[in-house]
Enzyme design. Structure first.
Site, short mmCIF file in Angstrom:
data_model
loop_
_atom_site.label_atom_id
_atom_site.label_comp_id
_atom_site.label_asym_id
_atom_site.label_seq_id
_atom_site.Cartn_x
_atom_site.Cartn_y
_atom_site.Cartn_z
N ARG A 129 56.92 10.27 10.57
CA ARG A 129 56.38 8.98 10.65
C ARG A 129 57.91 8.19 10.94
O ARG A 129 57.88 7.06 11.73
CB ARG A 129 56.25 8.41 9.23
CG ARG A 129 55.60 6.84 9.42
CD ARG A 129 54.65 6.47 8.09
NE ARG A 129 55.46 6.71 6.76
CZ ARG A 129 55.14 6.40 5.53
NH1 ARG A 129 53.63 6.05 5.37
NH2 ARG A 129 55.96 6.48 4.50
N LYS A 145 57.10 1.81 10.01
CA LYS A 145 57.67 1.32 8.64
C LYS A 145 59.21 0.83 9.13
O LYS A 145 60.20 1.56 9.22
CB LYS A 145 57.92 2.72 7.84
CG LYS A 145 57.86 2.14 6.21
CD LYS A 145 57.60 3.27 5.56
CE LYS A 145 57.65 2.87 4.15
NZ LYS A 145 56.71 2.06 3.72
N GLU A 185 45.86 -4.79 5.44
CA GLU A 185 46.42 -4.02 4.09
C GLU A 185 47.25 -5.10 3.25
O GLU A 185 47.33 -6.47 3.67
CB GLU A 185 47.47 -2.90 4.55
CG GLU A 185 48.38 -3.48 5.46
CD GLU A 185 49.66 -2.13 5.72
OE1 GLU A 185 49.68 -1.29 4.78
OE2 GLU A 185 50.14 -1.89 6.85
C1 LIG Z 1 55.33 2.12 3.11
C2 LIG Z 1 54.08 1.47 3.22
C3 LIG Z 1 52.76 2.03 2.72
C4 LIG Z 1 52.70 3.17 1.95
O1 LIG Z 1 52.93 4.13 2.43
P1 LIG Z 1 53.08 5.69 1.67
O2 LIG Z 1 53.44 6.68 2.88
O3 LIG Z 1 51.59 5.95 0.96
O4 LIG Z 1 54.24 5.28 0.60
C5 LIG Z 1 51.92 1.07 3.10
N1 LIG Z 1 51.92 -0.24 3.86
C6 LIG Z 1 53.14 -0.49 4.14
C7 LIG Z 1 53.11 -1.66 4.88
C8 LIG Z 1 54.32 0.42 3.97
O5 LIG Z 1 55.51 -0.15 4.50
#
Ligand SMILES: *Cc1c(COP(=O)(O)O)cnc(C)c1O
Length: 341
Positions: free
Chosen positions: A82, A184, A220
């Site tokens: 990722r 991210k 989300e």
């Molecule tokens: C990091 C993150 C998540 C959660 O991801 P994980 O890999 O499960 O920790 C969900 N939404 C956003 C916007 C994120 O930055």
């Protein structure tokens, strides 16, 4: 070597400096060998790409102690992959995925005395990240980058049990179609700060964002994906190109199917249909699942039948199975648990 004298049960979520961090620099089109260092500060140009144009991406995962006393982390290969996707979208060089996992292992080993004991609920949070370091004033990608991994011990996410939270439908948008919602990057968080402060001021725990184009579909929250459970026990999660692909959510869907025999649907979820679901939860590395009891849509309350007292029954099964796998109480799918020591 001895565990640090830390009150693990009462640790909060603040940054605690640990002994070592991993650093590798990218220059002249190549990453150097990388090393563990003690200095927790960074000196860069006042005009660095990260400072001027926010060229930075990050990851988050945890190391913890399993029931049989090993220190492990959960699916770090997916964080490596990722980070590479995130970096590409911001025109940053990829950090080799095998080296990412190795850097995580090295950093945790170097700070092993900060890994909380089994049963404490605390974990060692691991933060890999990368940023543009050289001076950039005209808008363009940097030529030099730093990849870094630090760790910090964090307390149990839920002190005294996971209480359902109330979230609100946000009037702000998180991510545009064809934008950067699926990576991210710090930029997605900078713009969420105003919305989260405002939500907290209004008494809500989090914002749930709608799709920016039509404002009819659930995306989300600021830092977690969302799961719903239907009245006939199906697991439903929104599908959208502007959602961050949560490793916890992807793992929970496998757990739902393979361990619990539940039906799983990844599809568009309309705000209008949320009232028909039985349970709701937010998923991410930090909490695994935070149960949601209520969604406030501009004063109109959507109350899930699972209520405000405890996690819904299916959410709870998902939570207990995944945390059981992580802690070594339940056999994990192949490759999910990376043993560090
Ligand atoms: C990091 C993150 C998540 C959660 O991801 P994980 O890999 O499960 O920790 C969900 N939404 C956003 C916007 C994120 O930055």
């Amino acid at each position: 070597m001895a565990k640090k004298d830390i009150d693990w049960h009462n640790l909060g979520f603040g940054y605690v400096k640990t002994d070592k961090r991993y650093v590798s620099n990218f220059k002249d089109s190549a990453w150097d060998d990388g090393a563990l260092i003690s200095d927790d500060t960074i000196t860069i140009s006042e005009c660095a790409g990260v400072l001027q144009y926010a060229q930075t991406v990050f990851e988050g995962l945890k190391a913890y102690t399993t029931e049989d006393g090993h220190v492990v982390c959960f699916r770090p290969d997916l964080n490596a992959e990722r980070l590479e996707q995130s970096a590409k979208r911001l025109e940053m060089p990829a950090f080799p995925q095998d080296r990412f996992v190795d850097a995580v292992v090295q950093t945790v080993k170097a700070n092993i005395d900060y890994v909380p004991p089994y049963g404490s609920g605390a974990t060692l949070y691991i933060r890999p990240y990368m940023f543009g370091t050289n001076a950039v004033i005209g808008v363009k990608p940097a030529d030099e980058y730093q990849f870094r991994v630090f760790t910090t011990p964090v307390g149990p996410y839920f002190k005294g049990g996971a209480k359902p939270i109330t979230i609100r439908v946000s009037d702000f948008d998180r991510a545009a179609p064809h934008g950067t919602g699926h990576i991210k990057a710090g930029l997605n968080y900078a713009m969420s700060l105003h919305a989260i402060v405002d939500a907290h001021n209004q008494g809500f725990a989090e914002n749930v964002y709608l799709d920016a184009a039509t404002r009819t579909k659930i995306e989300e929250t600021g830092g977690a994906n969302i799961l719903f459970i239907t009245k006939d026990n199906k697991v439903v999660t929104p599908k959208s190109n502007s959602i961050l692909p949560s490793i916890t959510r992807r793992s929970l869907l496998i757990v739902a199917k393979e361990y619990l025999g539940l039906e799983v649907e990844e599809r568009e979820v309309y705000l209008d249909e949320v009232k028909d679901f039985a349970e709701c939860g937010l998923c991410g590395t930090a909490a695994v699942i935070s149960p949601v009891g209520k969604i406030n849509d501009h004063g109109k309350e959507i109350c899930f039948p699972s209520g405000m007292e405890e996690m819904g029954p299916i959410t709870k099964k998902l939570y207990e199975t995944l945390t059981g796998i992580q802690m070594g109480r339940i056999e994990a799918p192949k490759g999910w648990i990376k043993v560090i020591e």
